[in-house]
Design an enzyme around this catalytic site. Sequence first.
Site, short mmCIF file in Angstrom:
data_model
loop_
_atom_site.label_atom_id
_atom_site.label_comp_id
_atom_site.label_asym_id
_atom_site.label_seq_id
_atom_site.Cartn_x
_atom_site.Cartn_y
_atom_site.Cartn_z
N GLY A 250 114.36 43.89 27.60
CA GLY A 250 115.45 44.19 28.53
C GLY A 250 115.42 43.29 29.75
N ASP A 251 114.23 43.03 30.27
CA ASP A 251 114.08 42.12 31.41
C ASP A 251 114.55 40.71 31.04
OD1 ASP A 251 112.77 44.37 32.46
OD2 ASP A 251 110.82 43.62 31.81
#
Length: 301
Positions: A250-251
Amino acid sequence: MIYTVTLNPSLDYLVEVPKFQTGLTNRTVSEKIVPGGKGLNVSMILSRLGVKNTAYGFVAGFTGEEIAKRTQECGINAEYISVEEGFSRINVKLLSIDGTEINGQGPKIGIQELDLLMKKLEDLKRGDILILAGSVPSCVPEDIYSQIMGTLKDRGIHFVVDATGERLTSALKYHPFLVKPNHHELGEIFDTAIRSREEAIVYAKKLKEMGAENVLVSLAGKGAVLVAQDGQIISEDAPNGELINAVGAGDSMVAGFVAGWQEKQDYRYAFYTALAAGSASAFSKDLATGEEIKKLRTCLL
């Protein structure tokens, strides 16, 4: 210039333990120690894509010294604020058990340290991007992201918020350039379960109505959707590949979107850079390299 904030950076101990069993002695077959925290992960991917950025955060104790050392070795430009009480956390990530991790608490950050962070952020200029990502330590006000955005709201700064629950919704009144919940986090905000990209689009539009300029939603193996500022809705399945490590995916998507937007100011290009970055990291034991991301993006486009 792009800046990231990681309030509670960590040393991430990444281990593989095949056939892990509770109540017994388990032995690793591989292990690695890397600097961690959502903002630092974003900075890492940006750097690997050749995008200059500065990482802000707090460190304490011997683990904090190691975080600073390893961050520098990774080529990240970081400006850490030292905290006297406690020590930076160690997070254990079990790569062989998808999504299983044990996260530490971190040091006690006081008012003086928070003031030092605000002084650094007050130097940001119009057009800069500030990425606020990750959990908030219990010693820090729960609405710290909203406080930061409120202080800087008239500076012409583009805010990116990768947070959950009220930390995300309270930031929407400041019209962040980008928010990136996953489908579980988006569902929790609206007390529902989101099972498809079509459902994600419905609730992403609601976040946009609440103030976000762009809403990027990740759905793990089902891909991602973007409800963009200019009205575009982009939806795409995840590319084919073997899931090896979901930590940091996600990052990586946040970093990919920002990097893609910086390069071309095109939402479609930013979306596919984000999807490529998140997927490439998920297909790797570590965060993806710039080459892996660009190669996958070429296939997607």
